[in-house]
Write a protein that holds these residues in place. Structure first.
Motif, mmCIF file in Angstrom:
data_model
loop_
_atom_site.group_PDB
_atom_site.id
_atom_site.type_symbol
_atom_site.label_atom_id
_atom_site.label_comp_id
_atom_site.label_asym_id
_atom_site.label_seq_id
_atom_site.Cartn_x
_atom_site.Cartn_y
_atom_site.Cartn_z
ATOM 1 N N TRP A 69 0.844 -1.206 0.000
ATOM 2 C CA TRP A 69 0.000 0.000 0.000
ATOM 3 C C TRP A 69 0.881 1.259 0.000
ATOM 4 O O TRP A 69 0.966 1.990 0.992
ATOM 5 N N HIS A 72 -0.655 6.667 -3.160
ATOM 6 C CA HIS A 72 -1.613 6.538 -4.250
ATOM 7 C C HIS A 72 -1.109 7.305 -5.477
ATOM 8 O O HIS A 72 -0.126 8.062 -5.385
ATOM 9 N N ASN A 96 -2.963 0.628 -3.848
ATOM 10 C CA ASN A 96 -3.532 1.927 -3.494
ATOM 11 C C ASN A 96 -4.081 2.642 -4.730
ATOM 12 O O ASN A 96 -3.701 3.765 -5.033
ATOM 13 N N TYR A 97 -4.947 1.923 -5.453
ATOM 14 C CA TYR A 97 -5.666 2.434 -6.619
ATOM 15 C C TYR A 97 -4.783 2.605 -7.847
ATOM 16 O O TYR A 97 -5.182 3.289 -8.791
ATOM 17 N N THR A 299 0.530 -1.609 6.746
ATOM 18 C CA THR A 299 0.739 -1.000 5.435
ATOM 19 C C THR A 299 1.735 0.142 5.591
ATOM 20 O O THR A 299 2.122 0.495 6.712
ATOM 21 N N TRP A 301 1.335 3.416 3.424
ATOM 22 C CA TRP A 301 0.353 4.503 3.376
ATOM 23 C C TRP A 301 -0.928 4.007 4.044
ATOM 24 O O TRP A 301 -1.250 2.816 3.980
ATOM 25 N N PRO A 303 -4.741 3.248 4.361
ATOM 26 C CA PRO A 303 -5.946 3.151 3.541
ATOM 27 C C PRO A 303 -6.983 4.186 3.996
ATOM 28 O O PRO A 303 -7.139 4.445 5.183
#
Length: 457
Positions: A69, A72, A96-97, A299, A301, A303
């Motif tokens: 993660w 993003h 992360n997207y 993680t 970053w 969420p």
């Protein structure tokens, strides 16, 4: 396959996948005909199984430290990737997207500039090959691709990202059920045939079932075995089967002669507490004692809260601020883990015992005198013993504080009949301070460990 971890917390796969992908994954979950039929009917040409020593991250002298993660896409900048590198990380597992090829190439370029490597997750070609569909040459199999189609999918991903030297490999599946092992064996074979220089990565569920890990090793023939289990529960409790799970994974790794990797918990979520700096270090050192050859942080970053999964702040908050755990991880990684990891990475785990602990946790083995160590007195510690692959009679012993909240005062007494001298590892100089084979008094801070080298007679 379910476990206490699965009941207590959200699925890592749910975190990794978006809503649309989750729907497709559910349609082809390990309990469906697609997954179970993938264990028969497909054929792939036999390919050589490379040594982990020849692959990214598992090979080379450096101990791999990774994160799950990452920033993003909008926060993926040169400064952010330099921040990751400065904290002592070596590789990033994408997420992360980030699910678009252009984003992956952009992040691979950032990683290359920062001196990081990347395992790509969620590329649509790899998803189609190993997560959403089974690999089968039986036309009757529901939701399947043929071996030739799987190769074509992999080639597209390889050719899209292969020009970047920061590409370490692909994350083929996160937390597969045993029903997917047949397809994953074929996916790993495709990876080895078409890109033998890349690491085919799969992370497994936490589980108390030895057959789950053994069958993974036997069926898939992986280049490493990675798992996640987060032991720090709410109200100061520990997961009572954490050591048991580690013992099972260690056995499977030795069975397959492959490295074992683990994720460590960095944040609070469903019935799990926010770790202290000492608890981060404790997870690292317990894992090293049990033979870990790679550490991953879950993680990095945080969420976002809109996911509804109840995550507290990790190393970096949702809005990009460093938490105290960032500084703690940086200290652990840069002043201890990289240094001691270089010593332990080429060694083979020989035994793991718990000393001065009553009752023993589930799945653990208590200390008994050996030809190397005649006694361990004082506080409770975990001792991992390691041997060199060249057959040397010397041994290395990592002595880890069993407690993540109290200092340990322990004395390790070498057996003078088998040990001529003891060296105490200094991570600052990466040398061993020699001494005679006399008792070695140790004071270990909460979660800390010391590495000893026992010179054989």
């Amino acid at each position: 396959m379910q476990s206490p971890h699965r009941i207590l917390g959200p699925s890592r796969r749910a975190l990794l996948l978006g809503a649309g992908a989750t729907a497709l994954t559910a349609a082809a979950s390990p309990g469906t005909a697609a997954a179970t039929s993938s264990a028969s009917g497909a054929s792939t040409a036999a390919v050589a199984v490379p040594s982990p020593d020849d692959l990214p991250l598992t090979g080379g002298p450096e101990f791999p430290i990774g994160l799950f993660w990452p920033p993003h896409p909008y926060a993926s900048t040169a400064e952010r990737y330099a921040e990751i590198k400065a904290a002592g990380f070596d590789f990033v597992i994408s997420g992360n997207y980030a699910g678009d090829g252009n984003i992956f190439r952009y992040q691979l370029d950032l990683a290359r500039t920062a001196g990081l490597q990347m395992l790509i997750s969620d590329d649509i070609q790899i998803r189609n090959m190993s997560r959403w569909f089974s690999i089968s040459d039986n036309p009757a199999d529901f939701l399947s691709v043929t071996p030739a189609e799987a190769q074509a999918l992999y080639i597209r991903a390889r050719d899209a990202y292969g020009p970047f030297s920061s590409l370490a490999g692909f994350n083929l599946y996160d937390e597969p059920g045993a029903g997917w092992f047949g397809t994953l064996a074929r996916a790993v074979a495709v990876s080895r045939e078409l890109a033998p220089q890349l690491l085919p990565y799969i992370n497994l569920f936490p589980s108390d079932d030895p057959a789950y890990y053994r069958s993974f090793v036997d069926a898939v023939k992986p280049s490493l075995i990675s798992f996640d289990r987060y032991p720090l529960l709410s109200q100061g409790r520990e997961d009572g089967n954490y050591f048991h799970n580690w013992a099972i994974v260690r056995d499977a790794a030795l069975h397959g002669d492959i490295p074992a990797w683990v994720f460590i918990q960095t944040l609070a979520y469903d019935n799990h507490r926010e770790p202290t700096a000492a608890e981060l270090l404790w997870q690292v050192n317990i894992s090293l004692a049990y033979g870990a050859k790679g550490i991953q942080y879950f993680t990095y970053w945080t969420p976002e809260a809109a996911r509804g999964e109840g995550f507290g702040p990790a190393l970096i908050t949702v809005d990009g601020r460093r938490t105290p755990r960032y500084a703690a991880a940086r200290t652990i990684n840069t002043t201890w883990l990289h240094q001691v990891g270089r010593e332990l990475k080429p060694l083979v785990s020989e035994s793991v015992v718990h000393a001065n602990e009553t009752p023993l946790p589930n799945g653990t083995v208590g200390f008994a005198p050996t030809g190397l160590i005649s006694a361990v007195s004082g506080s409770a510690v975990v001792l991992g013993t390691f041997a060199a692959r060249d057959g040397s009679a010397d041994r290395w012993v990592l002595v880890a504080n069993r407690s993540h909240s109290l200092d340990a005062r322990t004395t390790v007494t070498p057996n003078p009949g088998g040990v001529s001298s003891v060296g105490v590892f200094d991570p600052r100089t990466q040398t061993y301070a020699g001494r005679s084979a006399s008792p070695v008094p140790l004071k270990l801070a909460p979660g800390a460990a010391t590495l000893l080298k026992l010179q054989a007679r």
